[in-house]
Design a protein around this motif. Structure first.
Motif, PDB file in Angstrom:
ATOM      1  N   LYS A 184       0.844  -1.189   0.000  1.00 33.21           N
ATOM      2  CA  LYS A 184       0.000   0.000   0.000  1.00 33.21           C
ATOM      3  C   LYS A 184       0.885   1.247   0.000  1.00 33.21           C
ATOM      4  N   ILE A 185       0.352   2.341  -0.512  1.00 36.71           N
ATOM      5  CA  ILE A 185       1.013   3.641  -0.453  1.00 36.71           C
ATOM      6  C   ILE A 185       0.029   4.639   0.128  1.00 36.71           C
ATOM      7  N   SER A 186       0.497   5.432   1.087  1.00 37.83           N
ATOM      8  CA  SER A 186      -0.360   6.421   1.729  1.00 37.83           C
ATOM      9  C   SER A 186       0.359   7.761   1.785  1.00 37.83           C
ATOM     10  N   GLY A 187      -0.310   8.815   1.326  1.00 41.42           N
ATOM     11  CA  GLY A 187       0.273  10.143   1.331  1.00 41.42           C
ATOM     12  C   GLY A 187      -0.326  11.026   2.407  1.00 41.42           C
ATOM     13  N   PRO A 188       0.163  12.251   2.522  1.00 40.92           N
ATOM     14  CA  PRO A 188      -0.341  13.179   3.543  1.00 40.92           C
ATOM     15  C   PRO A 188      -1.670  13.794   3.133  1.00 40.92           C
ATOM     16  N   CYS A 189      -2.428  14.266   4.106  1.00 40.04           N
ATOM     17  CA  CYS A 189      -3.706  14.907   3.830  1.00 40.04           C
ATOM     18  C   CYS A 189      -3.499  16.192   3.048  1.00 40.04           C
ATOM     19  N   VAL A 190      -2.476  16.958   3.428  1.00 42.32           N
ATOM     20  CA  VAL A 190      -2.153  18.200   2.730  1.00 42.32           C
ATOM     21  C   VAL A 190      -0.946  17.937   1.842  1.00 42.32           C
ATOM     22  N   VAL A 191      -1.159  17.918   0.530  1.00 38.92           N
ATOM     23  CA  VAL A 191      -0.086  17.651  -0.418  1.00 38.92           C
ATOM     24  C   VAL A 191       0.470  18.991  -0.890  1.00 38.92           C
ATOM     25  N   CYS A 192       1.495  19.470  -0.218  1.00 40.18           N
ATOM     26  CA  CYS A 192       2.089  20.760  -0.555  1.00 40.18           C
ATOM     27  C   CYS A 192       3.584  20.681  -0.299  1.00 40.18           C
ATOM     28  N   SER A 193       4.379  21.064  -1.294  1.00 38.30           N
ATOM     29  CA  SER A 193       5.835  20.959  -1.175  1.00 38.30           C
ATOM     30  C   SER A 193       6.480  22.292  -0.812  1.00 38.30           C
ATOM     31  N   CYS A 194       5.740  23.167  -0.165  1.00 36.87           N
ATOM     32  CA  CYS A 194       6.258  24.486   0.178  1.00 36.87           C
ATOM     33  C   CYS A 194       7.335  24.374   1.253  1.00 36.87           C
ATOM     34  N   CYS A 195       8.584  24.595   0.851  1.00 36.89           N
ATOM     35  CA  CYS A 195       9.736  24.641   1.770  1.00 36.89           C
ATOM     36  C   CYS A 195      10.027  23.312   2.456  1.00 36.89           C
ATOM     37  N   GLY A 196       9.590  22.213   1.903  1.00 41.42           N
ATOM     38  CA  GLY A 196       9.892  20.923   2.518  1.00 41.42           C
ATOM     39  C   GLY A 196       9.512  19.769   1.615  1.00 41.42           C
ATOM     40  N   ASP A 197      10.023  18.588   1.956  1.00 42.28           N
ATOM     41  CA  ASP A 197       9.717  17.380   1.193  1.00 42.28           C
ATOM     42  C   ASP A 197       8.301  16.898   1.493  1.00 42.28           C
TER      43      ASP A 197
END
Length: 237
Positions: free
Chosen positions: A148-161
Motif C-alpha cells: 500500500k502507499i499512503s500520502g499526507p492529507c495536505v499535499v504541498c511541497s512548500c519549503c519541505g519534502d
C-alpha cells in the motif's frame, strides 16, 4: 527448445533489469527543465533522469504523448512513458489510461500499468478511494495486492519534502517511501520540473521495484504537474 528473436530480446531485458534492480534500495528521479515550457507555458513531453544512490544515471525516461492530449487534458492526461537504459534499449514501459481526476468519483480512479520488458505487465498501481488521504494499492502481474502507499492529507511541497509512505498490506509497517524533494523557491515557482526519491527494501522483488518507479510517476502527474495556468495541486486531498 530454440527461442525466437523476440523472446531472446525480452530475456536480455529481464536480465538487465534484474542486474540493475537487485543491488539498489534507493532511486533518484530528476525531471529535466524544458526551456520552451518555462518561457511559453506550452506543455512539452516530460523527460527524466533516473539515478542510483551514487548519482549515476541508470535510466532515461521520456513521455510519449501527442501535443493535443498534453495541452487539453493537462496533468490528468493519459500517457505512455518509455524508460531506456544507458545502451538506448527500452526496458520498462508505463501506460496510464484516461481516468477521473476527482477523488469525489470513486468509480473511475487513477491507475498505471508497468511493463518490463515492454509488452509484459509486471504490476499495477491502483488509486484507492479515501475521503481525506491519497492512497494507492500496489499489485503484481496477477492483480494481487502486494503493498500500500499512503500520502499526507495536505499535499504541498512548500519549503519541505512531501513523503508518500510505502506500507505492508495491513498498513501497520512502513517499508519505504516515495519523496517529492523541495528544489528551491525559484524552481518550484517557475517550473514543474520535480525531483523524487524512492526508498524500498534491498530484497524487494525486482519487479516490484519497477512498479515503485511507476508509482512515483503517477504521483508526480497527479499532484505535482502543472500545465499553463493550472497550478500544482496543494491543499487538502
Amino acid at each position: 527448445m530454440l527461442l525466437t528473436r523476440k523472446q531472446t530480446c525480452q530475456l536480455g531485458i529481464l536480465l538487465s533489469i534484474h542486474r540493475q534492480h537487485s543491488k539498489i534500495d534507493q532511486v533518484l528521479i530528476h525531471q529535466q527543465i524544458e526551456l520552451l515550457e518555462v518561457l511559453t507555458g506550452f506543455e512539452t513531453n516530460n523527460k527524466y533522469e533516473i539515478k542510483n544512490s551514487f548519482g549515476q544515471r541508470v535510466y532515461f525516461a521520456a513521455e510519449d504523448t501527442d501535443c493535443c492530449t498534453r495541452n487539453c487534458c493537462g496533468p490528468s492526461r493519459p500517457f505512455t512513458l518509455r524508460i531506456i537504459d544507458n545502451m538506448g534499449q527500452e526496458v520498462i514501459t508505463l501506460e496510464r489510461p484516461l481516468r477521473c481526476s476527482s477523488c469525489c468519483c470513486p468509480c473511475c480512479l487513477q491507475e498505471i500499468e508497468i511493463q518490463a520488458p515492454p509488452g509484459v505487465p509486471v504490476g499495477y498501481v491502483i488509486q484507492t478511494w479515501h475521503p481525506c488521504l491519497p492512497k494507492f494499492t500496489i499489485q503484481n502481474e496477477k492483480r494481487e495486492d502486494v503493498l500500500k502507499i499512503s500520502g499526507p492529507c495536505v499535499v504541498c511541497s512548500c519549503c519541505g519534502d512531501v513523503d508518500f509512505e510505502i506500507k505492508s498490506l495491513d498498513e501497520q509497517c512502513v517499508v519505504g517511501k516515495i519523496s517529492k524533494h523541495w528544489t528551491g523557491i525559484l524552481r518550484e515557482a517557475f517550473t514543474d520540473a520535480d525531483n523524487f526519491g524512492i526508498q524500498f527494501p534491498l530484497d524487494l522483488d525486482v519487479k516490484m521495484k519497477a512498479v515503485m518507479i511507476g508509482a512515483c510517476f503517477l504521483i508526480d502527474f497527479m499532484f505535482f504537474e502543472s500545465t499553463g495556468s493550472q497550478e500544482q495541486k496543494s491543499g487538502v486531498w
